[in-house]
Design an enzyme around this catalytic site. Structure first.
Site, PDB file in Angstrom:
ATOM      1  N   LEU A   1       0.868  -1.170   0.000  1.00  0.00           N
ATOM      2  CA  LEU A   1       0.000   0.000   0.000  1.00  0.00           C
ATOM      3  C   LEU A   1       0.905   1.220   0.000  1.00  0.00           C
ATOM      4  O   LEU A   1       2.006   1.183   0.562  1.00  0.00           O
ATOM      5  CB  LEU A   1      -0.895   0.040   1.244  1.00  0.00           C
ATOM      6  CG  LEU A   1      -2.013  -0.996   1.380  1.00  0.00           C
ATOM      7  CD1 LEU A   1      -2.722  -0.813   2.728  1.00  0.00           C
ATOM      8  CD2 LEU A   1      -3.022  -0.897   0.249  1.00  0.00           C
ATOM      9  N   ASP A   2       0.466   2.313  -0.609  1.00  0.00           N
ATOM     10  CA  ASP A   2       1.238   3.549  -0.537  1.00  0.00           C
ATOM     11  C   ASP A   2       1.402   3.968   0.920  1.00  0.00           C
ATOM     12  O   ASP A   2       0.558   3.656   1.772  1.00  0.00           O
ATOM     13  CB  ASP A   2       0.516   4.678  -1.283  1.00  0.00           C
ATOM     14  CG  ASP A   2       0.571   4.506  -2.792  1.00  0.00           C
ATOM     15  OD1 ASP A   2       1.364   3.679  -3.262  1.00  0.00           O
ATOM     16  OD2 ASP A   2      -0.193   5.196  -3.489  1.00  0.00           O
ATOM     17  N   LYS A   3       2.453   4.684   1.201  1.00  0.00           N
ATOM     18  CA  LYS A   3       2.710   5.172   2.559  1.00  0.00           C
ATOM     19  C   LYS A   3       1.503   5.926   3.107  1.00  0.00           C
ATOM     20  O   LYS A   3       1.114   5.755   4.261  1.00  0.00           O
ATOM     21  CB  LYS A   3       3.943   6.080   2.550  1.00  0.00           C
ATOM     22  CG  LYS A   3       4.263   6.706   3.893  1.00  0.00           C
ATOM     23  CD  LYS A   3       5.468   7.639   3.783  1.00  0.00           C
ATOM     24  CE  LYS A   3       5.744   8.335   5.113  1.00  0.00           C
ATOM     25  NZ  LYS A   3       6.904   9.258   5.034  1.00  0.00           N
TER      26      LYS A   3
ATOM     27  N   THR B   1      -1.644   5.676   2.296  1.00  0.00           N
ATOM     28  CA  THR B   1      -2.894   4.924   2.299  1.00  0.00           C
ATOM     29  C   THR B   1      -3.002   4.073   3.559  1.00  0.00           C
ATOM     30  O   THR B   1      -2.050   3.403   3.952  1.00  0.00           O
ATOM     31  CB  THR B   1      -2.981   4.012   1.057  1.00  0.00           C
ATOM     32  OG1 THR B   1      -2.836   4.817  -0.116  1.00  0.00           O
ATOM     33  CG2 THR B   1      -4.317   3.283   0.997  1.00  0.00           C
TER      34      THR B   1
ATOM     35  N   ARG C   1      -5.390   6.843  -7.415  1.00  0.00           N
ATOM     36  CA  ARG C   1      -5.149   8.281  -7.228  1.00  0.00           C
ATOM     37  C   ARG C   1      -5.150   9.031  -8.562  1.00  0.00           C
ATOM     38  O   ARG C   1      -5.787  10.086  -8.683  1.00  0.00           O
ATOM     39  CB  ARG C   1      -3.817   8.481  -6.498  1.00  0.00           C
ATOM     40  CG  ARG C   1      -3.830   7.916  -5.087  1.00  0.00           C
ATOM     41  CD  ARG C   1      -2.450   7.831  -4.462  1.00  0.00           C
ATOM     42  NE  ARG C   1      -1.834   9.137  -4.295  1.00  0.00           N
ATOM     43  CZ  ARG C   1      -0.636   9.316  -3.743  1.00  0.00           C
ATOM     44  NH1 ARG C   1       0.068   8.268  -3.324  1.00  0.00           N
ATOM     45  NH2 ARG C   1      -0.144  10.527  -3.613  1.00  0.00           N
TER      46      ARG C   1
END
Length: 342
Positions: A151-153, A155, A257
């Protein structure tokens, strides 16, 4: 600094450096070779050398001279401080904190609710990250859990871990075969053109002055990859704030995004990276005035749930939902729309 190779002919340059400069880690040696900060010559005269790039598999010739910047060659300058890995102490406090993140566990699977702001893996400027504290999730297992996806930082939400190397490989195969359904919730600035739909668009990574970004492209060419997402409006406030459900069929970088910003023309709140993609008549200044600077508020993207067949128990389905983070709920309450129950 320079040093003669003497009789050590035919040795690979990277192995020779490790042998003669034991203070240098392999990763630093590789980086210096890539940046042409290590080179060889047939003379020890700095005025006569010819610089050329060499790779790590270059084999030295008899009486070659190896040139290396003095700050790397000196034993008291083994590694620049920024390259040193930060060791995270796994104490009782950290173990208790991470236990509160656990949503599901069995003998092979561990699913957690990752907090927003915690990077999954480290980087040049990230020393505290999930991979660094995975030993805290070992519990009664023999092995440290392994990452299965990312997961993105920024998120928050559901993240699946394998409790062994074998389990991680089996779970990874489920992701590869697209047998894992991931559902995200996001709060958008603006409203999609339709209340629900399917986004099918190629996307490509580009380098900008602000760093690497992803953008939508109209053609499948070069390094472009197809990204597919289903979306559905769950609730809205006025005409400039929308709670949506996002179900990606593919797992491209920043897929949700960039699709929200460039295709739906409604970027995710807190997404300063893709905010400039807005093309709408909505007055976003009033929204920002209430929420604050885009660089200060968290990204309102949450991995809400995950569902997949158990890799070892044929009749069992694993289905897990993660509670919404506080900033997400606070924004919903601030603008007066309810969070739907699911």
């Amino acid at each position: 600094s320079t040093q003669s190779t003497g009789e050590e002919a035919s040795i690979r340059i990277d192995n020779w450096i490790k042998k003669n400069f034991m203070n240098l880690p392999h990763s630093l040696i590789e980086r210096l070779l890539r940046k042409n900060e290590i080179f060889v010559s047939s003379t020890d005269s700095a005025d006569e050398i010819q610089t050329y790039k060499i790779k790590s598999n270059y084999r030295l010739e008899k009486d070659n001279f190896v040139w290396l910047a003095k700050q790397y060659a000196d034993e008291d300058h083994s590694v620049k401080p920024k390259l040193a890995k930060k060791v995270i102490e796994i104490d009782d406090e950290l173990i208790n904190e991470t236990k509160s993140w656990i949503l599901y566990k069995d003998d092979v699977i561990l699913i957690i609710n990752k907090p927003a702001g915690l990077a999954v893996q480290g980087g040049s400027k990230i020393s505290y990250h999930l991979e660094n504290i995975l030993p805290a999730f070992k519990l009664n297992s023999r092995e440290v859990p392994r990452l299965v996806h990312r997961l993105d930082k920024e998120t928050s939400g559901v993240l699946v871990l394998g409790r062994s190397k074998k389990a991680a490989a089996s779970l990874g195969e489920l992701f590869r075969l697209r047998k894992v359904q991931k559902v995200y919730w996001a709060i958008l600035l603006g409203r999609p053109p339709k209340p629900e739909g399917r986004i099918v668009q190629p996307q490509i990574s580009v380098r900008t002055s602000a760093g690497e970004k992803v953008t939508i492209t109209n053609e499948m060419q070069g390094s472009a990859k197809l990204a597919v997402t289903y979306y559905r409006e769950l609730a809205h406030a006025f005409d400039f704030l929308t709670l949506v459900e996002l179900i990606p069929s593919t797992g491209r970088k920043h897929q949700l995004r960039v699709q929200c910003a460039e295709v739906l023309k409604a970027p995710i709140i807190g997404d300063a990276k893709y905010y400039p993609a807005i093309d709408s008549k909505v007055n976003y200044d009033s929204v920002q005035e209430i929420l604050g600077s885009l660089k200060e508020i968290p990204l309102h993207l949450h991995a809400f749930s995950v569902k997949f067949p158990h890799p070892y128990i044929s009749y069992r389905k694993v289905e897990v939902t993660a509670n919404l983070p506080s900033h997400f709920i606070k924004t919903a309450q601030l603008f007066g729309f309810p969070i739907p129950k699911k």
